[in-house]
Design an enzyme around this catalytic site. Structure first.
Site, PDB file in Angstrom:
ATOM      1  N   GLU A  48      -4.079  -2.944   0.594  1.00  0.00           N
ATOM      2  CA  GLU A  48      -4.351  -1.652  -0.041  1.00  0.00           C
ATOM      3  C   GLU A  48      -4.857  -1.906  -1.458  1.00  0.00           C
ATOM      4  O   GLU A  48      -4.132  -2.412  -2.305  1.00  0.00           O
ATOM      5  CB  GLU A  48      -3.058  -0.818  -0.086  1.00  0.00           C
ATOM      6  CG  GLU A  48      -3.216   0.468  -0.878  1.00  0.00           C
ATOM      7  CD  GLU A  48      -1.889   1.209  -1.119  1.00  0.00           C
ATOM      8  OE1 GLU A  48      -0.922   1.004  -0.359  1.00  0.00           O
ATOM      9  OE2 GLU A  48      -1.844   2.003  -2.076  1.00  0.00           O
ATOM     10  N   ARG A  52      -6.579   2.439  -9.245  1.00  0.00           N
ATOM     11  CA  ARG A  52      -5.838   2.629 -10.494  1.00  0.00           C
ATOM     12  C   ARG A  52      -6.510   1.998 -11.691  1.00  0.00           C
ATOM     13  O   ARG A  52      -6.006   2.094 -12.807  1.00  0.00           O
ATOM     14  CB  ARG A  52      -4.440   1.998 -10.383  1.00  0.00           C
ATOM     15  CG  ARG A  52      -3.559   2.746  -9.454  1.00  0.00           C
ATOM     16  CD  ARG A  52      -2.172   2.184  -9.415  1.00  0.00           C
ATOM     17  NE  ARG A  52      -1.579   2.610  -8.169  1.00  0.00           N
ATOM     18  CZ  ARG A  52      -0.391   2.253  -7.739  1.00  0.00           C
ATOM     19  NH1 ARG A  52       0.361   1.448  -8.448  1.00  0.00           N
ATOM     20  NH2 ARG A  52       0.050   2.693  -6.586  1.00  0.00           N
ATOM     21  N   THR A  76      -3.706   5.017  -3.698  1.00  0.00           N
ATOM     22  CA  THR A  76      -3.675   5.915  -4.871  1.00  0.00           C
ATOM     23  C   THR A  76      -4.780   6.969  -4.745  1.00  0.00           C
ATOM     24  O   THR A  76      -5.479   7.286  -5.704  1.00  0.00           O
ATOM     25  CB  THR A  76      -3.742   5.135  -6.207  1.00  0.00           C
ATOM     26  OG1 THR A  76      -2.920   3.972  -6.123  1.00  0.00           O
ATOM     27  CG2 THR A  76      -3.218   5.983  -7.357  1.00  0.00           C
ATOM     28  N   LYS A 136       3.408   7.527   4.279  1.00  0.00           N
ATOM     29  CA  LYS A 136       3.938   6.573   3.310  1.00  0.00           C
ATOM     30  C   LYS A 136       5.210   7.238   2.763  1.00  0.00           C
ATOM     31  O   LYS A 136       5.153   8.393   2.325  1.00  0.00           O
ATOM     32  CB  LYS A 136       2.910   6.368   2.197  1.00  0.00           C
ATOM     33  CG  LYS A 136       3.420   5.633   0.978  1.00  0.00           C
ATOM     34  CD  LYS A 136       2.261   5.251   0.069  1.00  0.00           C
ATOM     35  CE  LYS A 136       2.760   4.705  -1.251  1.00  0.00           C
ATOM     36  NZ  LYS A 136       1.739   3.899  -1.933  1.00  0.00           N
TER      37      LYS A 136
END
Ligand code: 3PG
Length: 217
Positions: A48, A52, A76, A136
């Protein structure tokens, strides 16, 4: 099978093929490829790349181009624009720390396999209402840990989880022992200090150790 079910099954297959999904925060684009190679060499292929940092998209692109063995998802994802960015990059899946109505609506209308983030029953209900069944669980340890996950499994037996947040080598196996957990996520396999110092062999060794430990459970 409906398109939504296909997407969900593709995601579940990717997640359960790996057990562990490193959450990558890449500050320098030149670290992206050696980092991905180090993880893959350690037996960890589903990665992943979080949106960010300013170079996140470029880093994901570089890995997709140069490390074809890696399966790259974008993390994110906070809003429909991020989701569109992930799709445009050619991500294999998207993952979010949360589940806003706008994002769920956009994800339900997209072809990208997507895991929303949840920590409460209401968020789970909202996600189910949009057709998602793999979440998640974030932040997993901080939101009540395995006890909270077991409590959620009561009213929501159809939901599968990828817990993330506070998970590391010491507790990954325990989480994976839960019947509704398909994989765990975490940043522990890609420590910032190792990325900064280019300790790629250290990262590979840590992945090998983790995978060996998880496979011998
Ligand atoms: C995430 O965004 O998924 C988390 O930051 C990962 O949590 P961890 O750093 O506790 O593994």
């Amino acid at each position: 099978m409906s398109a939504a079910k296909n997407r969900e099954e593709a995601l579940a297959a990717m997640f359960s093929s790996t057990c562990v999904i490193p959450v990558l925060t890449i500050d320098r684009v030149e670290d992206a490829v050696p980092l991905a190679r180090a993880l893959v060499a350690g037996g960890v292929r589903v990665l992943e790349v979080t949106l960010r940092t300013p170079v996140a998209a470029e880093a994901a692109k570089a890995i997709m181009a140069e490390v074809p063995e890696a399966i790259i998802g974008i993390g994110t994802i906070l809003n429909p624009d991020d989701l569109a960015r992930a799709e445009k990059l050619g991500a294999r899946f998207g993952i979010s720390p949360g589940a806003t109505p706008d994002l769920l609506k956009a994800a339900a209308g997209s072809n990208l396999p997507f895991a929303p983030g949840i920590a409460t029953a209401s968020e789970l209900m909202m996600m189910l209402a949009h057709g998602f069944k793999l979440a998640k669980f974030f932040p997993a340890e901080q939101s009540g840990g395995i006890k909270a996950l077991r409590a959620l499994a009561g009213p929501f037996p159809q939901v599968r989880f990828c817990p993330t947040g506070g998970i590391g080598e010491a507790n990954a196996g325990t989480w994976l022992g839960e019947p509704n957990v398909v994989a765990v996520g975490g940043s522990w396999l890609s420590p910032t200090s190792d990325i900064r110092s280019g300790n790629w062999t250290g990262i590979t060794a840590m992945c090998q150790r983790t995978m060996k430990m998880l496979q011998s459970r």
